[in-house]
Design a protein around this motif. Structure first.
Motif, PDB file in Angstrom:
ATOM      1  N   TYR A 111      -2.243   0.532  -4.014  1.00 29.43           N
ATOM      2  CA  TYR A 111      -2.028  -0.276  -5.216  1.00 29.43           C
ATOM      3  C   TYR A 111      -0.604  -0.830  -5.268  1.00 29.43           C
ATOM      4  O   TYR A 111      -0.380  -1.934  -5.772  1.00 29.43           O
ATOM      5  CB  TYR A 111      -2.325   0.556  -6.466  1.00 29.43           C
ATOM      6  CG  TYR A 111      -3.800   0.795  -6.700  1.00 29.43           C
ATOM      7  CD1 TYR A 111      -4.758   0.079  -6.001  1.00 29.43           C
ATOM      8  CD2 TYR A 111      -4.255   1.743  -7.616  1.00 29.43           C
ATOM      9  CE1 TYR A 111      -6.107   0.285  -6.201  1.00 29.43           C
ATOM     10  CE2 TYR A 111      -5.610   1.962  -7.827  1.00 29.43           C
ATOM     11  CZ  TYR A 111      -6.529   1.227  -7.114  1.00 29.43           C
ATOM     12  OH  TYR A 111      -7.868   1.432  -7.312  1.00 29.43           O
ATOM     13  N   SER A 112       0.359  -0.069  -4.739  1.00 33.16           N
ATOM     14  CA  SER A 112       1.737  -0.583  -4.666  1.00 33.16           C
ATOM     15  C   SER A 112       1.816  -1.766  -3.714  1.00 33.16           C
ATOM     16  O   SER A 112       2.521  -2.749  -3.975  1.00 33.16           O
ATOM     17  CB  SER A 112       2.686   0.529  -4.191  1.00 33.16           C
ATOM     18  OG  SER A 112       2.696   1.609  -5.090  1.00 33.16           O
ATOM     19  N   LEU A 145       0.480  -4.720  -5.511  1.00 30.95           N
ATOM     20  CA  LEU A 145       1.513  -5.251  -6.415  1.00 30.95           C
ATOM     21  C   LEU A 145       2.509  -6.115  -5.640  1.00 30.95           C
ATOM     22  O   LEU A 145       2.889  -7.203  -6.082  1.00 30.95           O
ATOM     23  CB  LEU A 145       2.259  -4.102  -7.091  1.00 30.95           C
ATOM     24  CG  LEU A 145       1.696  -3.531  -8.388  1.00 30.95           C
ATOM     25  CD1 LEU A 145       2.638  -2.464  -8.935  1.00 30.95           C
ATOM     26  CD2 LEU A 145       1.490  -4.605  -9.437  1.00 30.95           C
ATOM     27  N   CYS A 164       6.348  -8.608 -13.076  1.00 26.57           N
ATOM     28  CA  CYS A 164       6.079  -7.276 -12.529  1.00 26.57           C
ATOM     29  C   CYS A 164       7.010  -6.233 -13.138  1.00 26.57           C
ATOM     30  O   CYS A 164       6.572  -5.143 -13.528  1.00 26.57           O
ATOM     31  CB  CYS A 164       6.226  -7.302 -11.010  1.00 26.57           C
ATOM     32  SG  CYS A 164       5.854  -5.733 -10.197  1.00 26.57           S
ATOM     33  N   SER A 192       0.849  -1.263 -14.609  1.00 29.48           N
ATOM     34  CA  SER A 192       0.914  -2.550 -13.922  1.00 29.48           C
ATOM     35  C   SER A 192      -0.405  -2.864 -13.226  1.00 29.48           C
ATOM     36  O   SER A 192      -0.917  -3.989 -13.309  1.00 29.48           O
ATOM     37  CB  SER A 192       2.052  -2.541 -12.893  1.00 29.48           C
ATOM     38  OG  SER A 192       3.282  -2.271 -13.510  1.00 29.48           O
ATOM     39  N   ILE A 193      -0.956  -1.856 -12.539  1.00 25.95           N
ATOM     40  CA  ILE A 193      -2.223  -2.047 -11.843  1.00 25.95           C
ATOM     41  C   ILE A 193      -3.350  -2.319 -12.851  1.00 25.95           C
ATOM     42  O   ILE A 193      -4.212  -3.180 -12.630  1.00 25.95           O
ATOM     43  CB  ILE A 193      -2.550  -0.821 -10.978  1.00 25.95           C
ATOM     44  CG1 ILE A 193      -1.599  -0.753  -9.782  1.00 25.95           C
ATOM     45  CG2 ILE A 193      -3.987  -0.852 -10.492  1.00 25.95           C
ATOM     46  CD1 ILE A 193      -1.710  -1.920  -8.828  1.00 25.95           C
ATOM     47  N   LEU A 230      -3.169  -5.877 -13.941  1.00 24.65           N
ATOM     48  CA  LEU A 230      -3.738  -6.759 -12.922  1.00 24.65           C
ATOM     49  C   LEU A 230      -5.256  -6.641 -12.889  1.00 24.65           C
ATOM     50  O   LEU A 230      -5.969  -7.614 -12.617  1.00 24.65           O
ATOM     51  CB  LEU A 230      -3.176  -6.407 -11.537  1.00 24.65           C
ATOM     52  CG  LEU A 230      -1.759  -6.894 -11.215  1.00 24.65           C
ATOM     53  CD1 LEU A 230      -1.395  -6.520  -9.787  1.00 24.65           C
ATOM     54  CD2 LEU A 230      -1.632  -8.394 -11.404  1.00 24.65           C
TER      55      LEU A 230
END
Length: 531
Positions: free
Chosen positions: A96-97, A100, A142, A187-188, A191
């Protein structure tokens, strides 16, 4: 260990090969550039690898136990199980990073770098500088999401059902309280909301258009050539009729000149179509496709039945949440299933025959990815009501491929929640079972009561130390307000699928050269395509 590493290596090679072939199939030969091609291939590969993590997660929690409900020797220790679960969780966070990084930095930079290339006089340093300048906006978004995620409260508003909410809080604590991981989760999840919109738009349409295109097939290339020849004759006749007006030296009126220009452009397109149809008629792939027609029809019928099964399962799951969850403020979270869900029951029924259930959950995951790709391919890239790019074989611009890969990355984020909605109990516990000890009176009066162990499938009533919850489930429900939005998104997905099904049924057969010839194509690109 050596077997798993070899299997992983082969899987990665297959994924990269598929991504290379897919991108090269749609990539414009005229406008291709190395950096955009590599970015598109890597982003698509990351999307496919991330989508494969959910079946692995389910397999690992299931593999810890024997079919009789007891833990295997290597998993009997709580610490060992915790290490395995943490490894999976960090696998999620790592991928997931990377997503991003791709969505907020890598893909925007490459997109703007290519956009700046239009100016021939611009040097590379200035091109990079301008691309970075535009990319900073994505980076700021972000950073803002990460900061909000660090401080956003996880507690629900007061007045909840205490018993139900205690379970929810326990799940949040299970996932860990690190502010860094919380920031990444937020954040994920943000998204994933965009991914949800992409799923409603593209995946829902792809689930209907892919099977129906397989069933309907394409138009006959012979009849298409005949129609095209008739159209050419008709346009040539109209052009001759207009040109005859100025044979005596009189100039054409502005209206006639405009009509003549349009007819000449149309004639040029029709002649290009004729060349493409002639090649398609000689092409061995067209002949093989005709021979495989019965297989395509069967595959299309299978795909539409699978799509209808998914919609029924999704409807039942959402209805279950509406009737038995604690409501909006808890994210419509439920533990186990209260209504009979056909897909969930199918996965549980396949458990005794290893590894059918894992194969099915993997196929379901890849089905979502493939239908999403089909939806984007047929619809193109849209921003609200404005069509930005078309996805066409050998004619797709680099910017469109970058958009396609970014959309797929976002769709993959929401895929896990979609699959959880389809089979909640299975995604939560996999094929785990647990032992229930019960007392049974012995036949002999002197023997006393005998203890008998009964095996049950793991559900919400199972003891916490007997069933391990998948990391995917915990990750999906870290923020209750996102779960609420996802719940309503599922209803929108069902509606979008039904609309897409009606639209796909009303559409006629596609041309055998669909997407190959457009009025804005140049003769140079056409010659390059043909040869």
């Amino acid at each position: 260990s050596s077997f798993s590493s070899v299997l992983t290596s082969y899987s990665l090679c297959i994924i990269l090969a598929f991504c290379w072939v897919y991108i090269r199939k749609f990539q414009s030969r005229q406008e291709s550039e190395v950096i955009s091609t590599i970015t598109a291939i890597c982003a698509l590969a990351i999307a496919l690898i991330t989508s494969a993590l959910l079946p692995v997660d389910i397999f690992l929690v299931s593999f810890m136990k024997y079919p009789n409900g007891t833990y295997k020797e290597w998993a009997a220790n709580n610490e060992t199980r915790g290490q395995i679960e943490d490894t999976v969780l960090y696998g999620y966070y790592t991928l997931y990073s990377i997503i991003l990084f791709c969505v907020f930095l890598w893909i925007p930079f490459v997109y703007f770098y290519y956009e700046e290339r239009d100016d021939d006089n611009m040097n590379k340093c200035l091109q990079v500088k301008n691309a970075l300048k535009y990319t900073i906006g994505f980076v700021i978004v972000c950073v803002v999401l990460l900061l909000i995620g660090t401080f956003v409260p996880l507690q629900a508003p007061p007045g909840q059902n205490s018993t139900q909410w205690e379970k929810v809080q326990y799940l949040f604590e299970e996932l860990g309280s690190s502010h860094g991981l919380r920031a990444l989760s937020f954040s994920i999840s943000s998204l994933t909301l965009i991914g949800m919109l992409a799923v409603i738009t593209y995946t829902a349409y792809g689930m209907s258009v892919l099977p129906l295109n397989l069933i309907k097939g394409t138009r006959s290339v012979v009849y298409e050539r005949l129609e095209n020849t008739e159209d050419i004759d008709d346009v040539e006749h109209q052009i001759e009729k207009l040109k005859s007006k100025c044979k005596d030296g009189r100039p054409l009126s502005s209206r006639d000149r405009h009509n003549l220009q349009e007819l000449e452009g149309k004639l040029q397109v029709l002649r290009r179509r004729g060349r493409h149809l002639e090649i398609a008629e000689r092409n061995c792939c067209t002949k093989v496709g005709s021979a495989l027609r019965p297989f395509k029809i069967l595959l299309g019928i299978l795909f539409i039945l699978v799509a209808l099964l998914f919609i029924v399962a999704l409807f039942i799951s959402n209805l279950d949440k509406a009737l038995h969850s604690a409501g909006i403020s808890s994210g419509f979270i439920i533990f186990g299933t209260n209504l009979t869900n056909p897909l969930n029951e199918l996965l549980l029924a396949l458990q005794p025959v290893f590894p059918l259930d894992y194969i099915l959950i993997t196929v379901i995951t890849m089905y979502f990815v493939l239908t999403s790709m089909a939806g984007i391919r047929n619809m193109g890239i849209w921003f609200f009501w404005i069509r930005l790019y078309k996805i066409r074989p050998k004619r797709t611009r680099p910017q469109a491929l970058l958009f396609l890969c970014m959309i797929l990355l976002l769709i993959v984020l929401h895929t896990s929640y979609m699959i959880y909605s389809l089979a909640p109990q299975y995604v939560m516990y996999g094929s785990q079972k647990y032992l229930v000890q019960s007392q049974m009176a012995s036949a002999a009066p002197t023997s006393g009561n005998a203890t008998i162990g009964t095996t049950r499938i793991c559900d919400a009533d199972a003891p916490e130390d007997q069933c391990t919850v998948t990391r995917s489930y915990l990750f999906l429900h870290k923020f209750w307000f996102f779960s609420t939005i996802y719940y309503f998104g599922n209803w929108a997905f069902i509606g979008a699928f039904l609309i897409g099904l009606v639209v796909s049924c009303c559409k006629g057969k596609k041309s055998v050269i669909e997407g190959e010839v457009e009025p804005d194509d140049s003769d140079i690109s056409d010659d390059e395509y043909v040869h």
